[in-house]
Each structure stands twice: as structure tokens, then as C-alpha cells.
Design an enzyme around this catalytic site. Structure first.
Site, PDB file in Angstrom:
ATOM      1  N   HIS A 170       0.846  -1.192   0.000  1.00 59.87           N
ATOM      2  CA  HIS A 170       0.000   0.000   0.000  1.00 59.87           C
ATOM      3  C   HIS A 170       0.886   1.248   0.000  1.00 59.87           C
ATOM      4  O   HIS A 170       1.755   1.408   0.859  1.00 59.87           O
ATOM      5  CB  HIS A 170      -0.889  -0.039   1.255  1.00 59.87           C
ATOM      6  CG  HIS A 170      -1.929   1.027   1.337  1.00 59.87           C
ATOM      7  ND1 HIS A 170      -3.140   0.963   0.672  1.00 59.87           N
ATOM      8  CD2 HIS A 170      -1.961   2.191   2.029  1.00 59.87           C
ATOM      9  CE1 HIS A 170      -3.853   2.038   0.956  1.00 59.87           C
ATOM     10  NE2 HIS A 170      -3.162   2.806   1.770  1.00 59.87           N
ATOM     11  N   MET A 178       0.433  11.681  -0.348  1.00 56.84           N
ATOM     12  CA  MET A 178      -0.140  12.871   0.308  1.00 56.84           C
ATOM     13  C   MET A 178       0.474  14.132  -0.291  1.00 56.84           C
ATOM     14  O   MET A 178       1.689  14.187  -0.488  1.00 56.84           O
ATOM     15  CB  MET A 178       0.182  12.838   1.802  1.00 56.84           C
ATOM     16  CG  MET A 178      -0.279  11.570   2.485  1.00 56.84           C
ATOM     17  SD  MET A 178       0.197  11.582   4.208  1.00 56.84           S
ATOM     18  CE  MET A 178      -0.455   9.997   4.730  1.00 56.84           C
ATOM     19  N   HIS A 228      -2.938   4.735  -2.885  1.00 51.81           N
ATOM     20  CA  HIS A 228      -4.010   5.508  -2.244  1.00 51.81           C
ATOM     21  C   HIS A 228      -3.678   6.992  -2.378  1.00 51.81           C
ATOM     22  O   HIS A 228      -2.751   7.481  -1.740  1.00 51.81           O
ATOM     23  CB  HIS A 228      -4.087   5.053  -0.765  1.00 51.81           C
ATOM     24  CG  HIS A 228      -5.042   5.842   0.077  1.00 51.81           C
ATOM     25  ND1 HIS A 228      -5.026   5.779   1.456  1.00 51.81           N
ATOM     26  CD2 HIS A 228      -6.047   6.695  -0.242  1.00 51.81           C
ATOM     27  CE1 HIS A 228      -5.974   6.562   1.944  1.00 51.81           C
ATOM     28  NE2 HIS A 228      -6.597   7.145   0.937  1.00 51.81           N
ATOM     29  N   MET A 240     -11.699   4.679   5.418  1.00 53.63           N
ATOM     30  CA  MET A 240     -10.691   5.245   6.330  1.00 53.63           C
ATOM     31  C   MET A 240     -11.161   5.050   7.772  1.00 53.63           C
ATOM     32  O   MET A 240     -12.266   5.453   8.120  1.00 53.63           O
ATOM     33  CB  MET A 240     -10.497   6.747   6.074  1.00 53.63           C
ATOM     34  CG  MET A 240      -9.753   7.127   4.807  1.00 53.63           C
ATOM     35  SD  MET A 240      -8.146   6.365   4.550  1.00 53.63           S
ATOM     36  CE  MET A 240      -7.274   6.748   6.067  1.00 53.63           C
ATOM     37  N   PHE A 279      -1.634  10.909   8.670  1.00 58.62           N
ATOM     38  CA  PHE A 279      -0.548  10.410   9.515  1.00 58.62           C
ATOM     39  C   PHE A 279      -0.793   8.962   9.917  1.00 58.62           C
ATOM     40  O   PHE A 279      -1.940   8.570  10.143  1.00 58.62           O
ATOM     41  CB  PHE A 279      -0.422  11.271  10.785  1.00 58.62           C
ATOM     42  CG  PHE A 279      -0.086  12.696  10.475  1.00 58.62           C
ATOM     43  CD1 PHE A 279       1.249  13.098  10.346  1.00 58.62           C
ATOM     44  CD2 PHE A 279      -1.091  13.630  10.256  1.00 58.62           C
ATOM     45  CE1 PHE A 279       1.552  14.413  10.019  1.00 58.62           C
ATOM     46  CE2 PHE A 279      -0.785  14.943   9.928  1.00 58.62           C
ATOM     47  CZ  PHE A 279       0.541  15.338   9.804  1.00 58.62           C
ATOM     48  N   GLY A 280       0.305   8.201  10.010  1.00 63.51           N
ATOM     49  CA  GLY A 280       0.217   6.851  10.542  1.00 63.51           C
ATOM     50  C   GLY A 280       0.141   6.905  12.061  1.00 63.51           C
ATOM     51  O   GLY A 280       0.280   7.974  12.672  1.00 63.51           O
ATOM     52  N   GLY A 281      -0.117   5.759  12.670  1.00 62.28           N
ATOM     53  CA  GLY A 281      -0.037   5.635  14.123  1.00 62.28           C
ATOM     54  C   GLY A 281      -1.202   6.221  14.915  1.00 62.28           C
ATOM     55  O   GLY A 281      -1.091   6.421  16.118  1.00 62.28           O
ATOM     56  N   ASP A 340      -8.306   1.121   6.578  1.00 60.94           N
ATOM     57  CA  ASP A 340      -7.007   1.800   6.557  1.00 60.94           C
ATOM     58  C   ASP A 340      -6.913   2.769   7.727  1.00 60.94           C
ATOM     59  O   ASP A 340      -7.640   3.756   7.783  1.00 60.94           O
ATOM     60  CB  ASP A 340      -6.885   2.561   5.221  1.00 60.94           C
ATOM     61  CG  ASP A 340      -5.512   3.167   5.003  1.00 60.94           C
ATOM     62  OD1 ASP A 340      -4.645   3.036   5.872  1.00 60.94           O
ATOM     63  OD2 ASP A 340      -5.332   3.796   3.941  1.00 60.94           O
ATOM     64  N   GLY A 381      -4.929   2.538  11.924  1.00 66.58           N
ATOM     65  CA  GLY A 381      -5.066   1.937  13.254  1.00 66.58           C
ATOM     66  C   GLY A 381      -5.362   0.451  13.238  1.00 66.58           C
ATOM     67  O   GLY A 381      -5.940  -0.075  14.194  1.00 66.58           O
TER      68      GLY A 381
HETATM   69  C1  DX5 Z   1      -3.324   7.382   6.784  1.00 64.14           C
HETATM   70  C2  DX5 Z   1      -2.853   6.395   5.725  1.00 64.14           C
HETATM   71  C3  DX5 Z   1      -2.712   5.009   6.271  1.00 64.14           C
HETATM   72  C4  DX5 Z   1      -1.701   4.910   7.333  1.00 64.14           C
HETATM   73  C5  DX5 Z   1      -1.935   3.673   8.138  1.00 64.14           C
HETATM   74  O1  DX5 Z   1      -3.301   8.660   6.280  1.00 64.14           O
HETATM   75  O2  DX5 Z   1      -3.757   6.350   4.663  1.00 64.14           O
HETATM   76  O3  DX5 Z   1      -2.454   4.067   5.253  1.00 64.14           O
HETATM   77  O4  DX5 Z   1      -0.399   4.906   6.843  1.00 64.14           O
HETATM   78  O5  DX5 Z   1      -1.001   3.682   9.143  1.00 64.14           O
HETATM   79  P1  DX5 Z   1      -1.218   2.996  10.533  1.00 64.14           P
HETATM   80  O6  DX5 Z   1      -1.380   1.523  10.285  1.00 64.14           O
HETATM   81  O7  DX5 Z   1       0.021   3.331  11.256  1.00 64.14           O
HETATM   82  O8  DX5 Z   1      -2.447   3.594  11.153  1.00 64.14           O
HETATM   83 ZN    ZN Z   2      -3.784   4.520   2.859  1.00 68.22          ZN
END
Ligand code: DX5
Ligand code: ZN
Length: 215
Positions: A34, A38, A67, A140, A146-148, A174, A176
Site C-alpha cells: 500500500h 499525500m 491511495h 478510512m 498520519f500513521g499511528g 485503513d 489503526g
Molecule cells: C493514513 C494512511 C494510512 C496509514 C496507516 O493517512 O492512509 O495508510 O499509513 O497507518 P497505521 O497503520 O500506522 O495507522
Molecule cells: Zn492509505
């Protein structure tokens, strides 16, 4: 019962050794890679673009699931197709500034699988007109950027609704996603799990992927 697809998000990978990271998730049983794109406009962060996707293409034969969290996706779709994307997902919100039906057709005409996604704040009604024209629906489970971030269980009714309307579509969650929230998502009808942190921040990628699948 559909097979569960695991799509590690390389946003959480160590980019100083991206080749090694891709090799490791591939060996650990990842199904897709994936790629979170951004633009600093549609979301409040900047990640990477078609050049990096092209590099990833050279590192793996796994399907690349792109994505696009960007404005004017239609303008950039050809560059991601050229870079080697297998599926491209775009946002349905008006802030993404494109003609959704036209962009989905553009993606399909280019030979990629076409996906549509929505933010947690966006009502499912915006998706309904497209539900039978999609290969992938990405729900979503965090606000993108952001991740995490923590998983939002309040998005699960969208998953159930989508699954009741279309049995064949790939429903991707996608944000968490870990062993626990993957289980919740699968129970509600999701069959594709995107996970960044819970895979790339784990010691044992294979164990993390097995746990996501509930094995
Ligand atoms: C969020 C992204 C996700 C994200 C998921 O903006 O689209 O793909 O990277 O990351 P985690 O698994 O860390 O929530
Ligand atoms: Zn994504």
C-alpha cells in the site's frame, strides 16, 4: 469466506533501507504493498510521489495499491499508472477537486483496478452511487494524513453497509489496524487490511501479518 488480504503501508517503513523493508514484508506474507500519497493540500502532510512508487515497482512483483490523498487526482493518475500501480484509489470528498466518475473511468481505462475512499467525517451516502462501479472501497478508519493514530470503530457501520450492498467488492480498512481492530473489521465485512505501524514497527513481520489475519 474470502481470503484476507494484507497490504502493508510503506508510510511506516524505514525509508533509509526501503528495499530491505519490502523484501521483509514480502517474505513475511504480504499480499499487496500500500502506497500512501499525500500532497500537503488534501491532507496536512506530504509523503512521496510517482518516482518512489516506480522504485518500489522495481523492488517487488506484489500488486501496488496506490491511495491518492491528493487534489486533482485525475491530473496525476497517468504518472502513477506509468510508475506501475495495479490499483488506484481516489477520495470522494469535494475537497479532492475532481470529477469522481470520470477519474474512476480513467483509472479503469488505464488497466488498473479502480478504488474509491472516504474520510471518517464523510457520510456513506456519497459512496452509494458508485458502489457497483468499484473494484475496491477503502474505508478510512482514521482521519488521513498520519500513521499511528487510533482506530475508529464508529466507521464499522460503513463497512457493514457496503458489504450488504456489494458482496464482490474488495473492502479495505485503513488506519489503526492491528490484531484486535483487524478482527473487528473482518467481522463487519472487510477483506483487505492496510497496516503501517502494526507491521513495520513490529520485531517479527511474519508474526504481525499472521496475527492480522487472525491466525
Ligand atoms: C493514513 C494512511 C494510512 C496509514 C496507516 O493517512 O492512509 O495508510 O499509513 O497507518 P497505521 O497503520 O500506522 O495507522
Ligand atoms: Zn492509505
Amino acid at each position: 469466506m474470502q481470503r484476507i488480504i494484507v497490504a502493508p503501508s510503506i508510510l511506516a517503513a524505514d525509508f533509509s533501507r526501503l528495499g530491505d523493508e519490502i523484501d521483509r514484508v514480502e517474505a513475511a506474507g504480504a499480499d499487496w504493498i500500500h502506497c500512501d500519497i499525500m500532497d500537503g493540500h488534501f491532507v496536512d502532510n506530504i509523503s512521496f510521489g510517482p518516482e518512489i512508487v516506480g522504485i518500489v515497482r522495481g523492488l517487488t512483483n506484489l500488486p501496488l495499491d496506490v491511495h491518492l490523498m491528493i487534489e486533482h487526482a485525475d491530473h496525476y493518475v497517468p504518472r502513477f499508472v506509468k510508475a506501475g500501480a495495479n490499483s488506484i484509489t481516489v477520495h470522494v470528498e469535494p475537497e479532492a477537486k475532481h470529477d469522481v466518475a470520470k477519474t474512476l473511468q480513467q483509472i479503469r481505462d488505464s488497466g488498473c483496478r479502480a478504488g474509491l475512499t472516504l474520510n471518517p467525517e464523510t457520510p456513506f451516502d456519497l459512496i452509494e452511487p458508485f458502489i457497483h462501479k468499484l473494484d475496491i472501497l477503502l474505508i478510512m478508519t482514521v482521519h488521513p494524513g498520519f500513521g499511528g493514530q487510533p482506530f475508529r470503530a464508529d466507521q464499522m457501520p460503513k463497512v457493514t453497509r457496503a458489504r450488504s450492498l456489494n458482496r464482490k467488492i474488495d473492502i479495505e480498512v485503513d488506519g489503526g489496524i492491528n490484531a484486535e481492530t483487524a478482527g473487528v473489521s473482518i467481522k463487519n465485512g472487510a477483506n483487505v487490511l492496510v497496516a503501517g505501524t502494526s507491521i513495520f514497527h513490529a520485531k517479527d513481520y511474519a508474526k504481525a501479518i499472521r496475527e492480522l489475519r487472525g491466525e
